[in-house]
Design an enzyme around this catalytic site. Sequence first.
Site, PDB file in Angstrom:
ATOM      1  N   THR A   1       5.439  -1.988   2.208  1.00 31.88           N
ATOM      2  CA  THR A   1       4.600  -2.944   2.928  1.00 31.88           C
ATOM      3  C   THR A   1       5.287  -3.350   4.223  1.00 31.88           C
ATOM      4  O   THR A   1       6.516  -3.468   4.265  1.00 31.88           O
ATOM      5  CB  THR A   1       4.295  -4.210   2.098  1.00 31.88           C
ATOM      6  OG1 THR A   1       3.683  -5.190   2.949  1.00 31.88           O
ATOM      7  CG2 THR A   1       5.533  -4.802   1.461  1.00 31.88           C
TER       8      THR A   1
ATOM      9  N   CYS B   1     -25.194  -3.878 -16.125  1.00 24.88           N
ATOM     10  CA  CYS B   1     -24.810  -4.212 -17.495  1.00 24.88           C
ATOM     11  C   CYS B   1     -26.000  -3.972 -18.429  1.00 24.88           C
ATOM     12  O   CYS B   1     -27.145  -3.901 -17.991  1.00 24.88           O
ATOM     13  CB  CYS B   1     -24.393  -5.674 -17.514  1.00 24.88           C
ATOM     14  SG  CYS B   1     -23.933  -6.303 -19.134  1.00 24.88           S
TER      15      CYS B   1
ATOM     16  N   GLN C   1       0.097  -5.372  -4.420  1.00 27.12           N
ATOM     17  CA  GLN C   1      -1.133  -5.593  -3.664  1.00 27.12           C
ATOM     18  C   GLN C   1      -2.121  -4.459  -3.921  1.00 27.12           C
ATOM     19  O   GLN C   1      -3.212  -4.458  -3.370  1.00 27.12           O
ATOM     20  CB  GLN C   1      -0.808  -5.667  -2.170  1.00 27.12           C
ATOM     21  CG  GLN C   1       0.059  -6.872  -1.835  1.00 27.12           C
ATOM     22  CD  GLN C   1       0.395  -6.948  -0.360  1.00 27.12           C
ATOM     23  OE1 GLN C   1       1.279  -6.263   0.133  1.00 27.12           O
ATOM     24  NE2 GLN C   1      -0.322  -7.774   0.354  1.00 27.12           N
TER      25      GLN C   1
ATOM     26  N   HIS D   1      -4.466  -8.387  -5.904  1.00 30.83           N
ATOM     27  CA  HIS D   1      -5.817  -8.080  -5.431  1.00 30.83           C
ATOM     28  C   HIS D   1      -6.719  -7.540  -6.538  1.00 30.83           C
ATOM     29  O   HIS D   1      -7.756  -6.953  -6.264  1.00 30.83           O
ATOM     30  CB  HIS D   1      -5.747  -7.096  -4.257  1.00 30.83           C
ATOM     31  CG  HIS D   1      -5.116  -7.700  -3.026  1.00 30.83           C
ATOM     32  ND1 HIS D   1      -4.521  -6.951  -2.043  1.00 30.83           N
ATOM     33  CD2 HIS D   1      -4.967  -8.996  -2.650  1.00 30.83           C
ATOM     34  CE1 HIS D   1      -4.043  -7.766  -1.100  1.00 30.83           C
ATOM     35  NE2 HIS D   1      -4.302  -9.003  -1.456  1.00 30.83           N
TER      36      HIS D   1
ATOM     37  N   ASN E   1      10.808   0.448   3.422  1.00 27.43           N
ATOM     38  CA  ASN E   1       9.534   0.730   4.077  1.00 27.43           C
ATOM     39  C   ASN E   1       9.791   1.775   5.162  1.00 27.43           C
ATOM     40  O   ASN E   1      10.861   1.786   5.764  1.00 27.43           O
ATOM     41  CB  ASN E   1       8.970  -0.559   4.710  1.00 27.43           C
ATOM     42  CG  ASN E   1       7.516  -0.405   5.113  1.00 27.43           C
ATOM     43  OD1 ASN E   1       6.694   0.088   4.338  1.00 27.43           O
ATOM     44  ND2 ASN E   1       7.182  -0.808   6.322  1.00 27.43           N
TER      45      ASN E   1
ATOM     46  N   CYS F   1     -19.595  -7.972 -15.589  1.00 30.19           N
ATOM     47  CA  CYS F   1     -21.009  -8.298 -15.365  1.00 30.19           C
ATOM     48  C   CYS F   1     -21.091  -9.715 -14.787  1.00 30.19           C
ATOM     49  O   CYS F   1     -20.505 -10.646 -15.333  1.00 30.19           O
ATOM     50  CB  CYS F   1     -21.793  -8.215 -16.672  1.00 30.19           C
ATOM     51  SG  CYS F   1     -23.462  -8.907 -16.498  1.00 30.19           S
TER      52      CYS F   1
ATOM     53  N   ALA G   1       0.807  -1.223   0.000  1.00 29.99           N
ATOM     54  CA  ALA G   1       0.000   0.000   0.000  1.00 29.99           C
ATOM     55  C   ALA G   1       0.842   1.277   0.000  1.00 29.99           C
ATOM     56  O   ALA G   1       0.431   2.293  -0.567  1.00 29.99           O
ATOM     57  CB  ALA G   1      -0.937   0.000   1.207  1.00 29.99           C
TER      58      ALA G   1
HETATM   59 ZN    ZN Z   1     -24.225  -8.533 -18.659  1.00 33.82          ZN
END
Ligand code: ZN
Length: 238
Positions: A188, A148, A101, A119, A211, A127, A22
Amino acid sequence: MNIQALQQIIDGGENIVFFGGAGVSTESGIPDFRSVDGLYNQKYRYTPETILSHRFFVTHSDAFYDFYRDKMLCLDAKPNKAHLKLAEMERAGKLKAVITQNIDGLHQKAGSKRVYELHGSVHHNICQKCAKSYDAAFILCGEGIPRCSCGGTIKPDVVLYEEPLNDAVVEGAVEAIAAADVLIVGGTSLAVYPAAGLLNYFSGDKLVLINKKRTPYDRRASLVINDSIGEALGRITV
Ligand code: ZN
């Protein structure tokens, strides 16, 4: 800050891999939702961990999207010195992969090509009914629950709490780390799954940790820099 030592390690590396947390994104002004403060609680009835869970997405989709649009979609954020230097290192053939991440896509925006997003990414939205994909602007500009054209609910392709990581992404990250001779870990504390586990696949001899705070892995590292990742990488010459 021992930039000379970092420069030497990078100069000597032929297969460098970067693993970022992060802290890489917070330097571009993107909030780290894990470091929760009172601000969230004043505005939202639930903690970020609750809101960003699979169950909450299913049961409170509209509240999820209120938070998501407000806090997770930072589409104006720009790559910082860390993102830019890593992209430059890849173009120079030094850096083989970025594993992140973060879900903001800033490494790609900076020009990086081989990026494993553990992530997921806010830039992919799927959709749930027909699998059609939508970009982040579509999600940001809409109101309520994004739908959608087929009527299905659109879900960001980000890994929520209670959801597994994408196997192919993890495999790619593991392979990259296993093949690396230099692993630079930045932004991190290495406290969050799966960061610490992935480090175990590294068998090269130069582990660099950058870090602002100390991490449990500092003693295993060849070099520890307790400073800003952007400032440290920004001073490297490729
Ligand atoms: Zn759709």
